[in-house]
Design a protein around this motif. Structure first.
Motif, PDB file in Angstrom:
ATOM      1  N   ASP A 567       0.827  -1.197   0.000  1.00 46.36           N
ATOM      2  CA  ASP A 567       0.000   0.000   0.000  1.00 46.36           C
ATOM      3  C   ASP A 567       0.867   1.256   0.000  1.00 46.36           C
ATOM      4  O   ASP A 567       1.995   1.255   0.486  1.00 46.36           O
ATOM      5  N   GLN A 568       0.288   2.336  -0.521  1.00 48.46           N
ATOM      6  CA  GLN A 568       1.023   3.595  -0.559  1.00 48.46           C
ATOM      7  C   GLN A 568       1.154   4.217   0.834  1.00 48.46           C
ATOM      8  O   GLN A 568       1.881   5.197   1.004  1.00 48.46           O
ATOM      9  N   GLY A 569       0.460   3.662   1.809  1.00 55.70           N
ATOM     10  CA  GLY A 569       0.637   4.150   3.168  1.00 55.70           C
ATOM     11  C   GLY A 569       0.021   5.521   3.372  1.00 55.70           C
ATOM     12  O   GLY A 569      -0.364   6.189   2.418  1.00 55.70           O
ATOM     13  N   ILE A 570      -0.061   5.955   4.603  1.00 50.79           N
ATOM     14  CA  ILE A 570      -0.756   7.225   4.863  1.00 50.79           C
ATOM     15  C   ILE A 570       0.043   8.424   4.360  1.00 50.79           C
ATOM     16  O   ILE A 570      -0.505   9.498   4.189  1.00 50.79           O
ATOM     17  N   TYR A 571       1.321   8.239   4.078  1.00 54.56           N
ATOM     18  CA  TYR A 571       2.101   9.377   3.564  1.00 54.56           C
ATOM     19  C   TYR A 571       2.329   9.277   2.057  1.00 54.56           C
ATOM     20  O   TYR A 571       3.068  10.072   1.493  1.00 54.56           O
ATOM     21  N   GLY A 572       1.738   8.258   1.428  1.00 59.20           N
ATOM     22  CA  GLY A 572       1.806   8.188  -0.021  1.00 59.20           C
ATOM     23  C   GLY A 572       2.992   7.416  -0.576  1.00 59.20           C
ATOM     24  O   GLY A 572       3.293   7.531  -1.762  1.00 59.20           O
TER      25      GLY A 572
END
Lengths: 678, 328
Positions: A567-572
């Protein structure tokens, strides 16, 4: 035997009678066309034995000096349910499993419906007309209906029921692709030999019935793989990623291990359980994941570098013990054959979302080494590298593989065992004295049973300890020991090779990958360069610590795109991208991630890395139409036309992995590139 | 067991890897003494029952004169699991509850070593309860000494899996309500092949039990009632004659055909062991159960030996090469 519902195909299902066992009569113009590679997808249910048939194709290709890559899905259900086996066979380097299939074999209606979207335009649908009714109005494909179930029962007798269809299909494919039937029969005998003789005979009869089926009446063309002599001079061996890991460990002198069953790791432990006793070793099936890592640590404590492994859920359970190995500086190999997470997640799909768990998955500052295997072949060599590092730096080493590597079969050059095979036995030579945790050097533990003349024996401790392993609460010692455990990984980083650049030595775009995305990323570089892009890729095997010198590579490119299946995660940013950005403070590092549980398609990487651009498929330039038309013209009544829309939208169904368009004809300008990493 | 006393010269072991150019040093072997195997002063509270266990362990090692380098002392986490720090010998202080599997690895790979494992009731019956069952079931060849104090001591008085109902702790201020683990029943049910019970105030009995346990081939467990003077003082007084209790020993069958032998305990009888385990606290002490079921060590070795024999002395490389040849 005809299909009353479907008059269009009935015609082709009543071939001219042939003499059983002899060569069928064929049209005189049916000459094999030379091809470089082909993607064949078999779709059925898991009990159909399509993996067996696919495995035969893969191994045959390996024996014929062809490169092989396979793609397999296993349903999460224990028995039944949809299952595919895709094999891409190529004369030369096959990097990825292929975005699209040239040939789809559908056993059932659902197989047809789920997978027809993966057949390239002009591709051949070979279906069991006893079970499948295709939409013949869709003129993009060539339809070849064969009453597979009926003919198999006919060939093998009524008791065969659904069994044996895989062998029939294998025979049919052998005919179409001009495969060596004697070699295939040898493989069948090897596979089923040792069992009841009647099983071998039944399999051979099924194969022969398929081989003798007058497929020439349905296709104007059969194919033959071009022979490209291999340069290495070494024989090819064919295996899947889990086998390569297991045999790599054996070559590395790892003789002990413990595990607990979990998909997709289990086959590693099954192989080691069976094989290690031959080498005087032992693999233990433990009561749970906590026990398995602890037993493996016990083996390591006894002086025998040991292995444990699992998939993500099991690694979570092992985390505390791995932390002990970090603290006590105990060599240990931990394999994580990743699958989709979190929690039970997607047990039979692929994901690279355990990278941070591997690096940081312990409490406290608990440095460990993390490696990632990039191909099936690399699974073998990464095991050797893990053992080397574990021994030299007395540290836990995690190997990240994933379900796509675990279940796919590749052919690769046979490893040179004379040069690689490691000695395994603990060294019990008496010592004058011994410090388990010297502050001025790297820890090397003694195996119990080693006499120490000064009579001071070492302790292995999970408490912070002094140089002899005795507990301490001293702030100075904790600082010094923390630094000692960290510094050895910094030392390791110094000796690691800088990854080789694949593609342009400098330019606009650098793709950075790790793990099983090696093939699609490298194929993407090839295709983008052909389209005029200045692009290259590096692929990291050593992820923690990172090799030094990556910044110098990054400096040569305008964009750095980290491609990974998480996943791109919460910081992208994906998990490796986060690490690289933290390590190099480099704002030009971008992230290209996905979480559909499927391997990357080449096109997917290209379209997302170069937004708004379209890239031609491998065989698009100058090929396409003429050959497609030839295939399309095939087959009495089972006609197909070729759509000019090449880049039509592909799958929307989540269960369908992407494949690349292939079946490249050697007669075109679509020749294999000879570029080498620079 | 090496019964030879005094000093002898031992040749250096064979250099198994053949890597060392210089000859290995030879040095004389001296009789193992308590001094040689004593390490750090124990961190236990004064009066803790575990001191007696440590003293008994020293005594047995000294008496049996085991080769110093072949003693392996392992433990999990807890007050009693600090044990390895107080023994000068190869040892490991592992994580909470996992000492049995860790010791399993050492035992299976190295039949030449004496594997001793120490821990408490929380480590063995609670967090490590599953491993105790499976170590016993698999009959791993090792000796496991459980110092049972009926309380969590290292974390300062929480209810333990063996705390009796009504025991007031920081986690059960109203008194414990959960049925405690019956160690003997659990061990019989899980298939341990040597099961004994002793008391930290009975050092001679404890030494006897340790010796019998270490002579047993298989998973041998001793539960020792070992008082926590800080958080559960007086817990085991009912079994301590010096504190007004009674230390009742199991009378084992002598198989002498006498009428009184009829009444004695047959250690090979699981049901009889189970019945003894039902007796109300403080119960009886001694060997509850012993059987000579084959160890996993022996069964695995049999398989390894037959696998090796079939290969007729082929080298590791030849074996792997053959496997590769089949993959061509």
């Amino acid at each position: 035997m005809g299909d009353p519902v479907n008059p269009d195909v009935t015609a082709v299902q009543n071939p001219e009678p042939t003499t059983n066992g002899s060569a069928p009569s064929e049209r005189a113009d049916l000459r094999p066309e030379n091809i470089q590679d082909a993607v064949i997808r078999l779709a059925g249910n898991s009990q159909d034995g399509i993996q067996t048939a696919g495995g035969f194709l893969a191994r045959l290709a390996g024996r014929s000096d062809q490169d092989v890559m396979t793609y397999m899905t296993i349903p999460a259900t224990i028995s039944g349910g949809p299952s595919i086996f895709q094999v891409r066979i190529g004369s030369g380097e096959v990097l990825s499993a292929g975005d699209e299939a040239d040939f789809l074999v559908a056993f059932y209606q659902h197989s047809y419906q789920d997978h027809i979207g993966f057949l390239k335009e002009g591709g051949v649908l070979l279906y069991d007309s006893d079970n499948v009714e295709p939409n013949l109005d869709d003129k993009r494909y060539v339809y070849v209906g064969v009453p597979i179930t009926g003919l198999t029962v006919e060939a093998l007798g009524g008791s065969a029921k659904d069994k044996g269809k895989n062998m029939f299909i294998l025979g049919l494919i052998a005919k179409i692709f001009h495969l060596d039937q004697d070699k295939l029969k040898t493989l069948i005998r090897e596979k089923f030999g040792g069992k009841d003789e009647s099983i071998v005979n039944t399999a051979l009869m099924g194969f022969q019935a398929g081989y003798n089926y007058p497929v020439g009446n349905l296709l104007t063309q059969v194919y033959q793989f071009e022979h490209i002599p291999r340069t290495s001079g070494r024989a090819q061996i064919t295996m899947d990623g889990n086998q390569a890991l297991a045999y790599g460990l054996i070559a590395a002198g790892v003789r002990y291990g413990a595990g607990y069953p979990i998909t997709p790791w289990s086959s590693v432990m099954e192989i080691l359980r069976r094989e290690l006793p031959k080498y005087g070793g032992l693999f233990v099936q433990a009561e749970d994941e906590l026990a398995s890592v602890s037993i493996a640590i016990g083996f390591s404590v006894s002086g025998n570098l040991a292995v444990t492994g699992s998939a993500g859920p099991g690694i979570s359970l092992k985390a505390e013990a791995i932390g002990w190995a970090s603290m006590a500086e105990m060599p240990l190999i931990i394999i994580n054959v990743q699958r989709g997470g979190p929690s039970t997640g997607l047990p039979t799909n692929v994901e690279q979302s355990d990278l941070h768990q591997a690096i940081f998955g312990g409490h406290g500052d608990s440095p460990r080494v993390v490696l990632a295997a990039q191909t099936v072949e690399d699974c073998f060599y990464i095991a050797l590298e893990a053992a080397r590092i574990a021994r030299k730096y007395s540290t836990p080493v995690l190997i990240l593989s994933d379900s796509s590597l675990a279940t796919r079969i590749e052919a690769f050059d046979e490893p040179d065992l004379a040069a690689l095979m490691q000695d395994a036995k603990p060294d019990l030579t008496p010592r004058e004295s011994h410090k388990p945790y010297p502050l001025d050097g790297i820890t090397h533990h003694l195996a119990p049973g080693t006499r120490i003349r000064d009579g001071k024996y070492p302790l292995l401790s999970g408490l912070e300890h002094d140089e002899m392993g005795h507990p301490t609460g001293s702030p100075k010692l904790h600082m010094a020991m923390t630094a000692k455990r960290r510094a050895k990984l910094q030392k390791l980083a110094e000796e690691l090779p800088v990854p080789e650049l694949y593609g342009d030595p400098e330019g606009d775009t650098l793709l950075v990958g790790w793990g099983s995305t090696y093939g699609p990323i490298h194929d993407a570089v090839k295709r983008a360069r052909r389209a005029g892009e200045k692009i290259a890729a590096i692929h990291l095997r050593h992820i923690h610590p990172l090799p030094n010198g990556l910044d110098k590579i990054f400096a040569k490119f305008k964009r750095v795109i980290v491609v990974e299946m998480n996943d791109q995660g919460i910081y992208g940013f994906g998990q490796l991208a986060i690490i690289l950005r933290a390590r190099y403070c480099e704002p030009k590092i971008e992230s290209l991630t996905k979480t559909d549980g499927l391997t990357f398609r080449v096109r997917e990487i290209l379209e997302r890395a170069f937004k708004g651009k379209t890239f031609p498929g491998r065989n698009a330039a100058g090929l396409g139409a003429p050959r497609d038309a030839r295939i399309a013209a095939a087959a009495n009544g089972a006609a197909a036309t070729v759509s000019s829309e090449r880049d039509r939208a592909m799958d929307n169904t989540p269960n369908q992995p992407g494949t690349e368009a292939v079946l490249a004809s050697s007669g075109t300008n679509e020749t294999r590139e000879t570029e080498k990493p620079v | 067991m090496n019964e030879t006393l005094g000093t002898e010269t031992v040749a250096a072991p064979v250099d198994t890897r053949g890597l060392n150019a210089t000859p290995a040093p030879e040095f004389p072997r001296e009789k193992l003494t308590k001094k040689a195997i004593t390490a750090d002063h124990p961190t236990w509270c004064p009066g803790c029952g575990d001191f007696a266990v440590l003293a008994s362990y020293y005594k047995v090692l000294e008496k049996r004169n085991i080769d110093h380098e072949k003693i392996v002392t392992l433990a999990g986490i807890g007050c009693s699991s600090r044990f390895p720090y107080f023994v000068n010998g190869y040892g490991a202080h592992f994580i909470h509850g996992r000492a049995v599997p860790m010791a399993t690895g050492v035992s299976l790979a190295r039949p030449d070593l004496h594997v001793f494992l120490f821990g408490g009731d929380g480590d063995g019956f609670s967090i490590g309860g599953n491993h105790l069952d499976h170590g016993a079931r698999k009959n791993i060849n090792l000796t496991y000494f459980i110092m049972d104090n009926f309380v969590y001591g290292l974390t300062k008085k929480q209810t333990s899996p063996t705390s009796p109902i009504g025991f007031k702790s920081k986690t059960d201020p109203q008194g414990a309500i959960d049925q405690p683990v019956n160690a003997m029943k659990k061990l019989v049910a899980s298939g341990a092949t040597f099961i004994a019970r002793t008391h930290a105030a009975q050092v001679n009995h404890m030494i006897q039990m340790i010796e019998r346990a270490m002579d047993h081939q298989g998973f041998s467990v001793i539960e020792c009632l070992s008082e926590c003077v800080e958080f559960y003082p007086g817990a085991f007084d009912p079994a301590n004659p010096r504190k007004g209790g009674s230390f009742e020993l199991i009378q084992e069958k002598k198989w002498d055909g006498t009428p009184e032998d009829e009444m004695r305990h047959d250690v090979t009888d699981e049901l009889a062991a189970y019945k003894l385990a039902q007796l109300p606290f403080p119960g009886v002490f001694g060997v509850f159960y012993q059987s000579d079921r084959p160890t996993k060590n022996a069964l695995e070795k049999k398989w390894i030996d037959s696998s090796r024999e079939k290969l007729g002395g082929a080298s590791d490389r030849d074996i792997l090469q053959k496997t590769f040849d089949r993959m061509k």
